[in-house]
Design an enzyme around this catalytic site. Structure first.
Site, PDB file in Angstrom:
ATOM      1  N   HIS A 289      -0.490   0.611   8.498  1.00 29.80           N
ATOM      2  CA  HIS A 289       0.050   0.222   9.815  1.00 29.80           C
ATOM      3  C   HIS A 289       0.228  -1.298   9.890  1.00 29.80           C
ATOM      4  O   HIS A 289      -0.049  -1.916  10.916  1.00 29.80           O
ATOM      5  CB  HIS A 289      -0.872   0.699  10.938  1.00 29.80           C
ATOM      6  CG  HIS A 289      -0.856   2.186  11.152  1.00 29.80           C
ATOM      7  ND1 HIS A 289       0.121   2.824  11.880  1.00 29.80           N
ATOM      8  CD2 HIS A 289      -1.684   3.156  10.702  1.00 29.80           C
ATOM      9  CE1 HIS A 289      -0.116   4.126  11.893  1.00 29.80           C
ATOM     10  NE2 HIS A 289      -1.208   4.352  11.176  1.00 29.80           N
TER      11      HIS A 289
ATOM     12  N   ASP B 107      -6.811   4.058   9.611  1.00 26.22           N
ATOM     13  CA  ASP B 107      -6.219   5.397   9.602  1.00 26.22           C
ATOM     14  C   ASP B 107      -4.893   5.407   8.852  1.00 26.22           C
ATOM     15  O   ASP B 107      -4.243   4.375   8.680  1.00 26.22           O
ATOM     16  CB  ASP B 107      -5.997   5.888  11.036  1.00 26.22           C
ATOM     17  CG  ASP B 107      -5.026   5.002  11.800  1.00 26.22           C
ATOM     18  OD1 ASP B 107      -5.123   3.764  11.670  1.00 26.22           O
ATOM     19  OD2 ASP B 107      -4.161   5.536  12.518  1.00 26.22           O
ATOM     20  N   GLU B 108      -4.520   6.581   8.405  1.00 25.58           N
ATOM     21  CA  GLU B 108      -3.190   6.852   7.830  1.00 25.58           C
ATOM     22  C   GLU B 108      -2.775   5.812   6.787  1.00 25.58           C
ATOM     23  O   GLU B 108      -1.614   5.381   6.727  1.00 25.58           O
ATOM     24  CB  GLU B 108      -2.150   6.945   8.952  1.00 25.58           C
ATOM     25  CG  GLU B 108      -2.433   8.118   9.891  1.00 25.58           C
ATOM     26  CD  GLU B 108      -1.515   8.182  11.092  1.00 25.58           C
ATOM     27  OE1 GLU B 108      -1.174   9.305  11.505  1.00 25.58           O
ATOM     28  OE2 GLU B 108      -1.139   7.121  11.631  1.00 25.58           O
ATOM     29  N   ALA B 109      -3.715   5.413   5.935  1.00 27.60           N
ATOM     30  CA  ALA B 109      -3.429   4.454   4.863  1.00 27.60           C
ATOM     31  C   ALA B 109      -2.916   5.203   3.636  1.00 27.60           C
ATOM     32  O   ALA B 109      -3.495   5.115   2.546  1.00 27.60           O
ATOM     33  CB  ALA B 109      -4.676   3.644   4.545  1.00 27.60           C
ATOM     34  N   HIS B 110      -1.841   5.950   3.830  1.00 31.58           N
ATOM     35  CA  HIS B 110      -1.340   6.834   2.768  1.00 31.58           C
ATOM     36  C   HIS B 110      -0.760   6.068   1.584  1.00 31.58           C
ATOM     37  O   HIS B 110      -0.617   6.642   0.493  1.00 31.58           O
ATOM     38  CB  HIS B 110      -0.266   7.774   3.334  1.00 31.58           C
ATOM     39  CG  HIS B 110      -0.720   8.563   4.529  1.00 31.58           C
ATOM     40  ND1 HIS B 110      -1.979   9.112   4.621  1.00 31.58           N
ATOM     41  CD2 HIS B 110      -0.086   8.876   5.687  1.00 31.58           C
ATOM     42  CE1 HIS B 110      -2.101   9.744   5.784  1.00 31.58           C
ATOM     43  NE2 HIS B 110      -0.974   9.604   6.451  1.00 31.58           N
TER      44      HIS B 110
END
Length: 570
Positions: free
Chosen positions: A310, A373-376
């Protein structure tokens, strides 16, 4: 664009004519003299005083009975404290209360530290230790009134002679004032003179919170929100005894706080938003202003700098933060998981240190949120390394780490707090990972996306918001127990620090839009955080929630009129 079934402004105005309520937060000028019954001629109020237990959040203990108290033109607000500092705090809260009540009642309501009979009395009695040291200065009854209220509890006593609110600490006194607001007719919230009488039922309310952490998150990154918009939301949160404001200050679409050591973060990274609007950012002076305003409403600000994912706004601002040294373009879409700081580069940790140092220096509260979060686009090994080093930086600058629950996939620092945003579709393995961390001492803030995310659509006809976690009507948002929500995964009840209601703004830009999604769900989350579990019951809650409709309308809150609630006719 309007949320489905949101109260239209014209219809809301009609509701105001019928409703009875309570004044918006913030200072207000005195209204015209109103005589013994208050203000200018207007519609009749409800015939009887509101029962003491018919407020939101539900109070811990109510003993109803005795004569009611009616505010008159002769009423005063008396303040007292055990020390000079307490007296100053009591006066500040008294002035705040006077600002709420003067416009609608038309009464002068002078704030005074002189004794006398009648009126509203605000008392700060100090801690149990203070009372023990100074017992010779207090009557036994006064000591008993303040006993066991803690940092945020209060006791409200109403009778023919007046209303007394007693607390050990200023936050408790402030929360007691919010209860008094709700016990007065809803029209007390209006900014113009209204007809009385202004009556509070007789009896005693003794109230303390269930959880120490009762939060709301506001995403100012996807769409930038002005200082005034955030202040308005703070005022609305305070009515329901929310005590934490989590500000999501950075994301792919925009960086929203000035950082002197990396100035392009704000000037360039903050120059757009979802859909390509102008964006914006807070100067340090504006951020301090928000912190000060929140503090005056007894909310602690928790800043979030979301990392390592993000982060497109930061990556676009400084090429050296990218592993390939090439800055990507600014982003105005709504996809997630595509950006990452470069964990192997040492300059990344210079950046992290500078940003956390400057944000921590601006923030007097204990917490600093680092996202996670969401550190893909970050490998697991890099994620673990990055979170370990970043947590150490937070500790270096005297703050307690908060991270989204993916932090538990690394190694949470001692004392760290994980914010759980999973939902019914979250895997058993992910829940077990969170539970394992909780058993080792990591405290949890619960924000289940299909219960507490205020940007989830109410139903399939809802225009605003998202639905990736499903539809969340008012009953579903309210009808869960934080203590047992993750019990099936093995999370112990004492690991739960509290609850938080996030409001993401991919589809929201105006205050009307924020309100239509937050209300009436936010009061329910506030009740889950404040009220004893024994009070938790949808059938009784929806009756109390319905009574909030005229109050929200009087405050100008553009709330969603859920068909599950029997709202008063307008």
């Amino acid at each position: 664009m309007r949320q489905h079934s949101t109260l239209p402004r014209l219809f809301g105005s009609l509701l105001l004519v019928v409703a009875a309520g309570i004044a918006g937060i913030g200072a207000a000028p005195g209204g015209a003299p109103g005589g013994a019954q208050g203000g200018a001629p207007g519609p009749a109020q409800e015939p009887a005083a509101r029962p003491l237990d018919q407020i939101v959040p539900a109070p811990a203990q109510v003993r109803a009975g005795g004569a009611a108290y009616t505010l008159t033109a002769r009423s005063r607000i008396q303040v007292e404290g055990r020390s000079h500092e307490d007296a100053r705090e009591a006066r500040r809260i008294g002035s705040y209360l006077a600002g709420l009540l003067r416009p609608s009642t038309g009464y002068a309501l002078p704030v005074t530290d002189r004794g006398g009979e009648g009126g509203i009395r605000l008392r700060l009695v100090g801690s149990d230790d203070d009372r023990a040291r100074d017992s010779d200065r207090d009557s036994g009854r006064d000591r008993e009134r303040g006993r066991g209220l803690g940092e945020e509890g209060y006791r409200l006593e109403s009778g023919r002679g007046g209303v007394t609110i007693t607390a050990q600490e200023p936050a408790g006194l402030f929360h007691g004032v919010q209860t008094l607001r709700q016990l007065l007719p809803a029209s007390v919230e209006k900014r113009t003179a209204q007809r009385g009488p202004w009556t509070v039922a007789g009896g005693t309310v003794t109230d303390t919170p269930r959880y120490a952490y009762r939060g709301a998150m506001l995403d100012v990154s996807r769409h930038f929100l002005t200082v005034d918009q955030v202040k308005l939301y703070i005022d609305q949160l305070a009515l329901y005894k929310i005590n934490k404001l989590h500000l999501h200050l950075s994301d792919d679409q925009g960086w929203r706080i000035a950082i002197d050591s990396w100035p392009r973060l704000a000037t360039y990274g903050g120059s757009t938003q979802v859909g390509g609007g102008p964006g914006g950012y807070y100067t340090k002076a504006q951020y301090r202003e928000l912190v000060s305003y929140a503090t005056s409403r007894h909310l602690e600000v928790i800043p979030e700098i979301d990392m390592p994912g993000h982060t497109n706004a930061a990556l676009a601002s400084y090429a050296e933060l990218n592993c390939d040294g090439v800055a990507p373009p600014l982003y105005t879409g709504t996809a997630v998981g595509f950006s990452s700081l470069c964990a192997p580069k040492e300059v990344t940790y210079d950046f992290v240190d500078d940003v956390i140092r400057e944000v921590a220096a601006l923030t007097p509260g204990k917490y600093l949120h680092i996202g996670g979060d969401e550190a893909h686009s970050t490998s697991h090994a890099d994620y673990v390394t990055f979170m370990e080093r970043t947590q150490a930086v937070v500790g270096k600058y005297g703050k307690t780490v908060v991270g989204w629950h993916q932090l538990t996939g690394a190694t949470p620092a001692p004392g760290a707090v994980a914010q759980y945003w999973g939902y019914d579709a979250t895997s058993a393995a992910e829940r077990a990972q969170v539970a394992a961390a909780a058993k080792k001492g990591t405290r949890l803030i619960l924000s289940p996306a299909d219960r507490a995310y205020l940007d989830m659509k109410y139903d399939r006809t809802t225009v605003l918001g998202q639905s990736w976690a499903g539809y969340t009507e008012v009953d579903r948002s309210y009808d869960w127990n934080p203590a047992t929500y993750l019990a099936g995964a093995g999370v112990p009840e004492d690991a739960v620090l509290g609850v938080e209601a996030p409001l993401w703004t991919e589809t929201l830009a105006t205050s009307d839009q924020l309100e239509s999604m937050a209300f009436p769900r936010l009061p329910g989350i506030a009740e889950l955080g404040w009220s004893p579990a024994a009070t938790h019951d949808w059938d009784t809650y929806k009756v109390r929630l319905a009574a909030q409709g005229p109050r929200m309308a009087a405050l100008g809150i553009d709330y969603y009129r859920s068909p599950l609630v029997n709202w008063p006719a307008g």
